[in-house]
Design an enzyme around this catalytic site. Structure first.
Site, short mmCIF file in Angstrom:
data_model
loop_
_atom_site.label_atom_id
_atom_site.label_comp_id
_atom_site.label_asym_id
_atom_site.label_seq_id
_atom_site.Cartn_x
_atom_site.Cartn_y
_atom_site.Cartn_z
N SER A 135 -0.25 10.63 -16.58
CA SER A 135 -1.44 10.80 -17.41
C SER A 135 -1.29 12.06 -18.26
O SER A 135 -0.63 13.02 -17.86
CB SER A 135 -2.68 10.94 -16.52
N THR A 180 -11.18 1.29 -18.01
CA THR A 180 -10.97 0.58 -16.75
C THR A 180 -11.99 1.09 -15.73
O THR A 180 -12.76 2.01 -16.01
CB THR A 180 -9.56 0.83 -16.19
N VAL A 182 -3.69 17.49 -11.31
CA VAL A 182 -2.55 18.14 -10.65
C VAL A 182 -1.63 17.10 -10.01
O VAL A 182 -0.40 17.22 -10.06
CB VAL A 182 -3.03 19.17 -9.61
N ASP A 237 0.87 -1.18 0.00
CA ASP A 237 0.00 0.00 0.00
C ASP A 237 0.90 1.22 0.00
O ASP A 237 1.59 1.50 0.98
CB ASP A 237 -0.90 -0.01 1.24
N ILE A 238 0.91 1.96 -1.11
CA ILE A 238 1.88 3.06 -1.23
C ILE A 238 1.54 4.27 -0.37
O ILE A 238 2.36 5.19 -0.27
CB ILE A 238 2.08 3.50 -2.70
N TYR A 260 -6.90 15.03 -9.57
CA TYR A 260 -6.18 13.95 -10.27
C TYR A 260 -5.17 14.53 -11.24
O TYR A 260 -4.01 14.11 -11.28
CB TYR A 260 -7.19 13.07 -11.01
N ASN A 277 2.41 1.85 -10.85
CA ASN A 277 1.10 2.06 -11.45
C ASN A 277 0.02 2.44 -10.44
O ASN A 277 -1.02 2.98 -10.80
CB ASN A 277 0.68 0.78 -12.19
N VAL A 334 -7.73 4.67 -21.17
CA VAL A 334 -7.96 3.23 -21.13
C VAL A 334 -9.29 2.93 -20.43
O VAL A 334 -9.62 3.53 -19.41
CB VAL A 334 -6.80 2.52 -20.39
#
Length: 288
Positions: A158, A246, A211, A84-85, A209, A112, A244
């Protein structure tokens, strides 16, 4: 079992992350990196989901037909490990495992793991930055000492992180940044401006997201520059997998996860001509 190569994919229990692991296994045999058996750590913060993802790979018909996995007579072994980052202890536990289990080092890491939340307010921004920017930054810093001398790190960013939606002043500050501290200061200022309800008038988009991913691109460039100045040969790049389809895009997207996986897989496996600190899309560096 001994391994010639060791790789890590974070946030790999579904979507692009899981597709990255699949395509690493499929493409590794024909890549310049092929030097024998490859071990890939499929990491995720939830053990049940991670183990389910691992099981799905073991049952994957394409991997079976390609004889990609060791269990089918191939070169690649995939193992799950919890990571868990946003949890410093989790990062340390995993990197200690890598250090003790693979004293020759790690060949590549694809960072990722990330989140995309609905809505926009101070708490959404705080949570998003904590994972996408600060979590990726902390994980990257812990991975670097474990990398082989010619290792690779690819941080998934992104196109939303491009600088075309900022004021000229903020865009210029991003482009002029030299250090991680410079980028972190910008992230802190964004949070502060959002807290005050003044992000738009101070030149920011109302998009946590986007930024956070600009931060990933900037800090990746800064870390790569610092490593290069120390004489390190580790190649550290960021990339956009594309739009993508997802869970993160809530069913939107023009690419399949397998198509989105191609860019980070290339940064892990292919000859990059020593290019580092760049932002990539469609298999080439692009302007930030």
């Amino acid at each position: 079992m001994s391994y010639a190569r060791v790789g890590v994919v974070t946030g790999a229990n579904k979507g692009i992350g899981l597709a990255i692991v699949r395509n690493l296994a499929l493409q590794y045999p024909k890549s310049p990196l092929n030097d024998g058996r490859l071990l890939i750590y499929l990491t995720a913060r939830d053990q049940n989901r991670g183990e389910a993802a691992l099981q799905s790979l073991q049952e994957d018909v394409q991997l079976q037909k390609a004889k990609a996995l060791v269990r089918h007579g191939g070169l690649t072994e995939v193992k799950f490990h919890e990571l868990d980052i946003v949890d410093t202890t989790s990062i340390k536990n995993f990197t200690e495992h890598l250090k003790s289990s693979h004293n020759e080092g790690v060949d590549f890491v694809i960072n990722n793991a990330g989140i995309a939340m609905q809505g926009f307010d101070s708490n959404v921004v705080k949570t998003t930055l904590r994972c996408n920017y600060y979590g990726t930054l902390e994980a990257t810093k812990h991975f670097i000492p474990l990398m082989k001398p010619n290792g690779r790190i690819a941080n998934v960013a992104s196109m939303t992180g491009k600088l075309n939606k900022y004021s000229d002043t903020i865009r210029d500050q991003f482009l002029a940044s030299k250090t991680v501290s410079d980028i972190t200061e910008l992230m802190e200022r964004f949070q502060s401006d959002v807290d005050a309800g003044k992000e738009k008038e101070r030149g920011w988009p109302s998009a946590g997201y986007a930024v956070s991913k600009a931060g990933v691109i900037g800090m990746t460039r800064a870390i790569a520059t610092a490593e290069k100045e120390k004489g390190s040969k580790i190649l550290i790049n960021s990339c956009c997998p594309g739009y993508v389809k997802t869970d993160m895009t809530r069913g939107g997207g023009s690419k399949t996860p397998d198509q989105g996986a191609q860019m980070p897989v290339m940064l892990a496996l292919e000859d990059l001509k020593d290019q580092t600190g760049l932002f990539w899309q469609d298999e080439r560096p692009i302007q930030w």
